[in-house]
Design a protein around this motif. Structure first.
Motif, PDB file in Angstrom:
ATOM      1  N   VAL A  23       0.863  -1.141   0.227  1.00 45.94           N
ATOM      2  CA  VAL A  23       0.226  -0.033   0.089  1.00 45.94           C
ATOM      3  C   VAL A  23       0.945   1.167  -0.023  1.00 45.94           C
ATOM      4  O   VAL A  23       1.591   1.528   0.830  1.00 45.94           O
ATOM      5  N   ALA A  24       0.798   1.873  -0.928  1.00 45.62           N
ATOM      6  CA  ALA A  24       1.455   3.310  -1.196  1.00 45.62           C
ATOM      7  C   ALA A  24       1.028   4.484  -0.860  1.00 45.62           C
ATOM      8  O   ALA A  24      -0.303   4.646  -1.283  1.00 45.62           O
ATOM      9  N   GLY A  25       1.283   5.398   0.018  1.00 48.10           N
ATOM     10  CA  GLY A  25       0.778   6.511   0.236  1.00 48.10           C
ATOM     11  C   GLY A  25       1.635   7.724  -0.500  1.00 48.10           C
ATOM     12  O   GLY A  25       2.866   7.391  -0.563  1.00 48.10           O
ATOM     13  N   ALA A  26       0.851   8.595  -0.697  1.00 47.58           N
ATOM     14  CA  ALA A  26       1.601   9.823  -1.820  1.00 47.58           C
ATOM     15  C   ALA A  26       1.199  11.076  -1.142  1.00 47.58           C
ATOM     16  O   ALA A  26      -0.228  11.239  -0.999  1.00 47.58           O
ATOM     17  N   ASP A  27       2.070  12.067  -1.209  1.00 44.74           N
ATOM     18  CA  ASP A  27       1.813  13.548  -0.715  1.00 44.74           C
ATOM     19  C   ASP A  27       2.694  14.270  -1.312  1.00 44.74           C
ATOM     20  O   ASP A  27       3.678  13.973  -2.032  1.00 44.74           O
ATOM     21  N   GLU A  28       2.574  15.680  -1.318  1.00 43.80           N
ATOM     22  CA  GLU A  28       3.419  16.471  -2.007  1.00 43.80           C
ATOM     23  C   GLU A  28       3.951  17.535  -0.770  1.00 43.80           C
ATOM     24  O   GLU A  28       3.194  17.715   0.189  1.00 43.80           O
ATOM     25  N   ALA A  40       6.949  15.855  -4.966  1.00 41.46           N
ATOM     26  CA  ALA A  40       5.948  14.582  -4.350  1.00 41.46           C
ATOM     27  C   ALA A  40       6.787  13.340  -3.978  1.00 41.46           C
ATOM     28  O   ALA A  40       8.076  13.180  -4.495  1.00 41.46           O
ATOM     29  N   ALA A  41       6.109  12.712  -3.119  1.00 41.01           N
ATOM     30  CA  ALA A  41       6.867  11.581  -2.713  1.00 41.01           C
ATOM     31  C   ALA A  41       5.815  10.296  -2.219  1.00 41.01           C
ATOM     32  O   ALA A  41       4.579  10.848  -2.064  1.00 41.01           O
ATOM     33  N   ALA A  42       6.108   9.153  -2.580  1.00 37.33           N
ATOM     34  CA  ALA A  42       5.348   8.108  -2.338  1.00 37.33           C
ATOM     35  C   ALA A  42       6.131   6.906  -1.440  1.00 37.33           C
ATOM     36  O   ALA A  42       7.421   6.692  -1.775  1.00 37.33           O
ATOM     37  N   VAL A  43       5.420   6.421  -0.611  1.00 40.60           N
ATOM     38  CA  VAL A  43       6.040   5.560   0.372  1.00 40.60           C
ATOM     39  C   VAL A  43       5.272   4.246   0.595  1.00 40.60           C
ATOM     40  O   VAL A  43       4.055   4.193   0.734  1.00 40.60           O
ATOM     41  N   VAL A  44       5.962   2.996   0.608  1.00 42.55           N
ATOM     42  CA  VAL A  44       4.995   1.785   0.897  1.00 42.55           C
ATOM     43  C   VAL A  44       5.968   1.393   2.321  1.00 42.55           C
ATOM     44  O   VAL A  44       7.022   1.019   2.243  1.00 42.55           O
ATOM     45  N   LEU A  45       5.056   1.364   3.429  1.00 41.82           N
ATOM     46  CA  LEU A  45       5.681   1.044   4.650  1.00 41.82           C
ATOM     47  C   LEU A  45       5.590  -0.416   4.885  1.00 41.82           C
ATOM     48  O   LEU A  45       4.458  -1.141   4.232  1.00 41.82           O
ATOM     49  N   PRO A  46       6.438  -1.233   5.710  1.00 36.15           N
ATOM     50  CA  PRO A  46       6.049  -2.615   5.791  1.00 36.15           C
ATOM     51  C   PRO A  46       4.810  -2.687   6.732  1.00 36.15           C
ATOM     52  O   PRO A  46       4.343  -2.149   7.644  1.00 36.15           O
ATOM     53  N   PRO A  47       4.033  -3.762   6.634  1.00 38.51           N
ATOM     54  CA  PRO A  47       2.786  -3.985   7.218  1.00 38.51           C
ATOM     55  C   PRO A  47       2.763  -4.050   8.574  1.00 38.51           C
ATOM     56  O   PRO A  47       3.769  -4.776   9.180  1.00 38.51           O
ATOM     57  N   GLY A  48       2.393  -3.170   9.284  1.00 41.14           N
ATOM     58  CA  GLY A  48       2.513  -3.074  10.863  1.00 41.14           C
ATOM     59  C   GLY A  48       3.568  -2.262  11.397  1.00 41.14           C
ATOM     60  O   GLY A  48       3.614  -2.126  12.475  1.00 41.14           O
ATOM     61  N   TRP A  49       4.489  -1.633  10.284  1.00 45.46           N
ATOM     62  CA  TRP A  49       5.487  -0.874  11.031  1.00 45.46           C
ATOM     63  C   TRP A  49       5.284   0.581  10.823  1.00 45.46           C
ATOM     64  O   TRP A  49       4.954   0.942   9.815  1.00 45.46           O
ATOM     65  N   VAL A  50       5.314   1.301  11.889  1.00 47.20           N
ATOM     66  CA  VAL A  50       5.179   2.726  11.958  1.00 47.20           C
ATOM     67  C   VAL A  50       6.474   3.433  12.777  1.00 47.20           C
ATOM     68  O   VAL A  50       6.543   2.945  14.133  1.00 47.20           O
ATOM     69  N   PRO A  51       7.215   4.182  12.344  1.00 45.98           N
ATOM     70  CA  PRO A  51       8.262   4.773  13.212  1.00 45.98           C
ATOM     71  C   PRO A  51       7.623   5.648  14.284  1.00 45.98           C
ATOM     72  O   PRO A  51       6.639   6.329  14.325  1.00 45.98           O
ATOM     73  N   ASP A  52       8.121   5.772  15.326  1.00 49.52           N
ATOM     74  CA  ASP A  52       7.805   6.305  16.694  1.00 49.52           C
ATOM     75  C   ASP A  52       7.671   8.025  16.216  1.00 49.52           C
ATOM     76  O   ASP A  52       8.434   8.351  15.822  1.00 49.52           O
ATOM     77  N   GLY A  53       6.532   8.731  16.388  1.00 49.68           N
ATOM     78  CA  GLY A  53       6.305   9.883  16.461  1.00 49.68           C
ATOM     79  C   GLY A  53       5.783  10.417  14.947  1.00 49.68           C
ATOM     80  O   GLY A  53       5.790  11.593  14.627  1.00 49.68           O
ATOM     81  N   LEU A  54       5.811   9.283  14.145  1.00 47.58           N
ATOM     82  CA  LEU A  54       5.304   9.578  12.772  1.00 47.58           C
ATOM     83  C   LEU A  54       3.650  10.740  12.723  1.00 47.58           C
ATOM     84  O   LEU A  54       2.891  10.104  13.418  1.00 47.58           O
TER      85      LEU A  54
END
Length: 217
Positions: A23-28, A40-54
């Motif tokens: 699942v890719a998230g995109a924003d500018e 603009a950037a698009a990012v696919v995070l590993p399922p279940g992984w979220v960096p602290d403070g995001l």
């Protein structure tokens, strides 16, 4: 002081549960700036992984954004970044530039995402399903991650621009409208990286000073 809630990742969790793993998230970043590129950037995070403070990049202090940027780039399954120059933006307009940048960032994701979440914009005719999410950078973890990557990338570009074009204060306001920036435009006129299609730039030498405004009142 109001503390904004962090993105929950609920959108991504539902999509993962339905079998969409990438699942890719995109924003500018830089849409409202008077100078510099749109990034603009698009990012696919590993399922279940979220960096602290995001969180939405606008709600995160600069030092924390830099830390999050490093973590995201190190751990993301994929990151795509694309920038539209001020010159190209002047040629095609802000809206077309915004959509083109988001599409180009998503095209840099390899392998292709299986689903796309976009902050605020509907991207039609993508080869995969896409959902426009209002304030996506505040509710979707992947979009928030993309907002961090886009913002940090653009801020670093503008810090370098400050050294090339001294006097405008790009390192502090990053090209956005501010009293300091408008004063520099009146005094120095536009530099090479200003967006001529924005009224405060095209009318720079005619903008009144704060003293003029006081006198007019």
């Amino acid at each position: 002081m109001t503390v904004e809630p962090a993105p929950t990742g609920d959108y991504e969790a539902v999509l993962h549960a339905r079998g969409f793993r990438r699942v890719a998230g995109a924003d500018e970043a830089g849409r409202g700036a008077l100078a510099g590129p749109l990034v603009a950037a698009a990012v696919v995070l590993p399922p279940g992984w979220v960096p602290d403070g995001l969180n939405d990049s606008k709600l995160v202090p600069p030092a924390e954004r830099d830390r999050l940027y490093d973590e995201i780039v190190a751990h993301a399954l994929a990151v795509g970044v694309f920038r539209i120059s001020h010159t190209r933006l002047d040629q095609i307009g802000l809206q077309r530039a915004n959509l083109a940048a988001l599409r180009a960032a998503l095209n840099k994701i390899d392998p292709d995402p299986e689903y796309v979440l976009v902050d605020g914009f509907a991207l039609r005719r993508l080869p995969v399903p896409c959902l426009r999410v209002v304030k996506g950078d505040q509710v979707c973890t992947s979009v928030a991650a993309a907002s961090i990557v886009a913002k940090v990338t653009r801020d670093r570009i503008m810090v370098r621009a400050d050294r090339r074009y001294p006097g405008y204060g790009f390192a502090s306001h990053k090209g956005y409208r501010s009293p300091q920036h408008l004063a520099a435009l009146r005094e120095l006129g536009p530099c090479d990286i200003h967006r001529r299609c924005f009224a405060p730039v095209s009318l720079a030498r005619y903008l009144p000073t704060m003293g003029d405004l006081d006198d007019a009142g």
